[in-house]
Design a protein around this motif. Sequence first.
Motif, PDB file in Angstrom:
ATOM      1  N   PHE A  83      26.631   0.621  -5.517  1.00  0.00           N
ATOM      2  CA  PHE A  83      25.930  -0.258  -5.524  1.00  0.00           C
ATOM      3  C   PHE A  83      24.277  -0.244  -6.124  1.00  0.00           C
ATOM      4  CE2 PHE A  83      28.437  -2.331  -1.923  1.00  0.00           C
ATOM      5  CZ  PHE A  83      28.450  -3.676  -2.515  1.00  0.00           C
ATOM      6  N   THR A  84      23.974  -0.960  -7.125  1.00  0.00           N
ATOM      7  CA  THR A  84      22.960  -0.657  -7.904  1.00  0.00           C
ATOM      8  C   THR A  84      21.757  -1.195  -6.954  1.00  0.00           C
ATOM      9  OG1 THR A  84      22.730  -2.846  -8.972  1.00  0.00           O
ATOM     10  CG2 THR A  84      23.988  -1.416  -9.943  1.00  0.00           C
ATOM     11  N   ARG A  85      20.448  -0.759  -7.326  1.00  0.00           N
ATOM     12  CA  ARG A  85      19.200  -0.999  -6.592  1.00  0.00           C
ATOM     13  C   ARG A  85      19.041  -2.410  -6.076  1.00  0.00           C
ATOM     14  NH1 ARG A  85      15.497   3.788  -9.087  1.00  0.00           N
ATOM     15  NH2 ARG A  85      16.633   5.408  -8.045  1.00  0.00           N
ATOM     16  N   ASP A 144       0.760  -1.296  -0.052  1.00  0.00           N
ATOM     17  CA  ASP A 144      -0.003   0.025  -0.099  1.00  0.00           C
ATOM     18  C   ASP A 144       0.861   1.303  -0.030  1.00  0.00           C
ATOM     19  OD1 ASP A 144      -0.663   0.060   3.575  1.00  0.00           O
ATOM     20  OD2 ASP A 144       1.080  -0.416   2.511  1.00  0.00           O
ATOM     21  N   SER A 145       2.127   1.283   0.483  1.00  0.00           N
ATOM     22  CA  SER A 145       2.936   2.420   0.329  1.00  0.00           C
ATOM     23  C   SER A 145       4.309   1.909   0.299  1.00  0.00           C
ATOM     24  CB  SER A 145       2.670   3.379   1.643  1.00  0.00           C
ATOM     25  OG  SER A 145       3.404   2.741   2.696  1.00  0.00           O
ATOM     26  N   VAL A 146       5.077   3.034  -0.295  1.00  0.00           N
ATOM     27  CA  VAL A 146       6.369   2.713  -0.175  1.00  0.00           C
ATOM     28  C   VAL A 146       7.070   2.837   1.368  1.00  0.00           C
ATOM     29  CG1 VAL A 146       8.797   4.095  -0.770  1.00  0.00           C
ATOM     30  CG2 VAL A 146       6.846   3.799  -2.312  1.00  0.00           C
ATOM     31  N   MET A 155       9.919   3.266  -8.406  1.00  0.00           N
ATOM     32  CA  MET A 155      10.706   2.388  -9.184  1.00  0.00           C
ATOM     33  C   MET A 155      11.841   1.824  -8.336  1.00  0.00           C
ATOM     34  SD  MET A 155       9.671   2.361 -12.169  1.00  0.00           S
ATOM     35  CE  MET A 155      11.121   1.512 -12.980  1.00  0.00           C
ATOM     36  N   ASN A 156      12.275   2.406  -7.429  1.00  0.00           N
ATOM     37  CA  ASN A 156      13.333   2.182  -6.517  1.00  0.00           C
ATOM     38  C   ASN A 156      12.781   0.788  -5.731  1.00  0.00           C
ATOM     39  OD1 ASN A 156      15.492   1.755  -4.824  1.00  0.00           O
ATOM     40  ND2 ASN A 156      15.373   4.117  -3.974  1.00  0.00           N
ATOM     41  N   MET A 157      11.483   1.070  -5.210  1.00  0.00           N
ATOM     42  CA  MET A 157      10.819  -0.020  -4.480  1.00  0.00           C
ATOM     43  C   MET A 157      10.857  -1.197  -5.349  1.00  0.00           C
ATOM     44  SD  MET A 157       7.134  -0.383  -2.322  1.00  0.00           S
ATOM     45  CE  MET A 157       6.678  -1.244  -3.930  1.00  0.00           C
ATOM     46  N   ALA A 211      12.380  -5.097  -4.578  1.00  0.00           N
ATOM     47  CA  ALA A 211      11.659  -6.271  -4.385  1.00  0.00           C
ATOM     48  C   ALA A 211      12.549  -7.381  -5.136  1.00  0.00           C
ATOM     49  CB  ALA A 211      10.296  -5.972  -4.884  1.00  0.00           C
ATOM     50  N   ARG A 212      13.181  -6.933  -6.211  1.00  0.00           N
ATOM     51  CA  ARG A 212      14.024  -7.888  -6.890  1.00  0.00           C
ATOM     52  C   ARG A 212      15.647  -7.859  -6.411  1.00  0.00           C
ATOM     53  NH1 ARG A 212      10.774  -5.171 -10.381  1.00  0.00           N
ATOM     54  NH2 ARG A 212       9.030  -6.250 -11.201  1.00  0.00           N
TER      55      ARG A 212
END
Length: 585
Positions: A570-572, A219-221, A253-255, A259-260
């Motif tokens: 470090f990438t996301r 529901d939210s970042v 996009m960051n979130m 997640a991955r």
Amino acid sequence: VVVEDQPDVSAVLSAYNQQGDPTLYEEYYSGLKHFIECSLDCHRAELSQLFYPLFVHMYLELVYNQHESEAKSFFERFHGDQECYYQDDLRVLSSLTKKEHMKGNETMLDFRTSKFVLRISRDSYQLLKRHLQEKQNNQIWNIVQEHLYIDIFDGMPRSKQQIDAMVGSLAGEAKREANKAKVFFGLLKEPEFDVPLDDEDEEGENEEGKPKKKKPKKDSVGSKSKKQDPNAPPQNRIPLPELKDSDKLDKVMNMKEAARRVRLGPECLPSICFYTFLNAYQGLTAVDITDDSSMIVGGFADSTVRVWSVTPKKLRSVKTAADLSLIDKESDDVLERIMDEKTASELKILYGHSGPVYGTSFSPDRSKLTITETQLRSKLCVEHEYRVYNYELRILWATDHYQPLRIFAGHLADVTCTRFHPNSNYIATGSADRTIRLWDVLNGNCVRIFTGHKGPIHSLAFSPNGRFLATGATDGRVLLWDIGHGLMVGELKGHADTIYALRFSRDGEILASGSMDNTVRLWDAVKAFEDLETDDFTTATGHINLPENSQDLLLGTYMTKSTPVVHLHFTRRNLLLAAGAYSSQ
């Protein structure tokens, strides 16, 4: 604004008027040296800290009072006894051979106006005081009282290993009072807003023809930090801007990238992608990578700044004024329409500077690139700007201000690196005076002073949770600090040259370090910070027992062919990017 007044040079030097017999200075110093070397082991290590500051002030006293031959003899006899990490300072000192040389000399003025700090147990201090009084050695006792600050603590004397870990700065150790102010090192609560699902998250059929399981919608970042961190500052402690739609999109996009993200650890080390600048005859001086890892910038000694796209999306220039006037400014894709496809390329070169580029930094939204053209002296200016807390610059200017909002004064030499704390309330600075300072953005106060490096500081990195700080210097050591307690809690040895890059992985599991020794090293950050001995005793005395062998924390060493490492990122998703210029030497 915090400003330290510059002392009058003549008033500073006049303190050396109280002189003794110049022919006895060598006898005074050698007598004390003999006494300390014959002391019990538990006192010898602590009292040996007196050698360097006494040597400097006794030499300056002889020079100021124009006893030049005695000063020369004193210097030649005892300068070789000083610790190796003071050699650069001693080279400057050796050039001061006449009274006239002392006026206007910044190193001498800094040393004279900043009392050298020594941390000594009460038992060792009483032993020293008793000896000087019995020998009626008033000359040395006067210097101790006039020029030194003895930070006395109750308890067992520190070991040589504990002392060696903390000394080495231009003005000795930090006073314990300097690290007792409360620091809000926790993270701010993330703003909440709805996150739309990806197309791939929508319901549908998988390859086997069965309906896909619908992923629960976040529901939210801010879902990962809905609870207020008890160590976080009040949400309104410093004014933070409202998020624009573009910022919210970037956070979404960051979130999704998070997640991955690959969860790193000793059994799952990151892949490393190295960007080597070949034929960098212009002299690579600075590198930065955007937070989304889409662009890399290099600053060069020939005043140029080069920006590369590292994704299939090419860089484009804005259309001419005539073409822009034809665009419908109300259209939804106006930001796309203003770009000129004819100019698309992988590289853009920026001109306009008159000197070497010492620093480059992308803004979080990738729309701005800030460039530092000159090195700083001991004052650091920082100004609030849109999302100032994500900038990592020596000087930051806002477009709607002409003057800085804060001036942080305190370092005794050039400011060599800076880093904002993750909660944006503090900024850390590293200096050629071999200290790290933590400043409060709200009021400009210095709330932490960390000493222990034996050379200028060149890299800083906060852990993602905001609790710890890692620092690297020309001494090839990575030091770890507990910000809340104001203590050094770790020392990572292994590099053989200056450490120019430090970065924690996005999950805080791994610390990466890059050095001029052409290597990237990975360290177990979780193990480094677990089970810290920060009880009341260590906090009160300001020292801690460091592990003897940091190799247990080393997870991997990766060598380049002949490329010093000057930047890490470090990438996301926790891929480690590194960069440097190939060196044929």
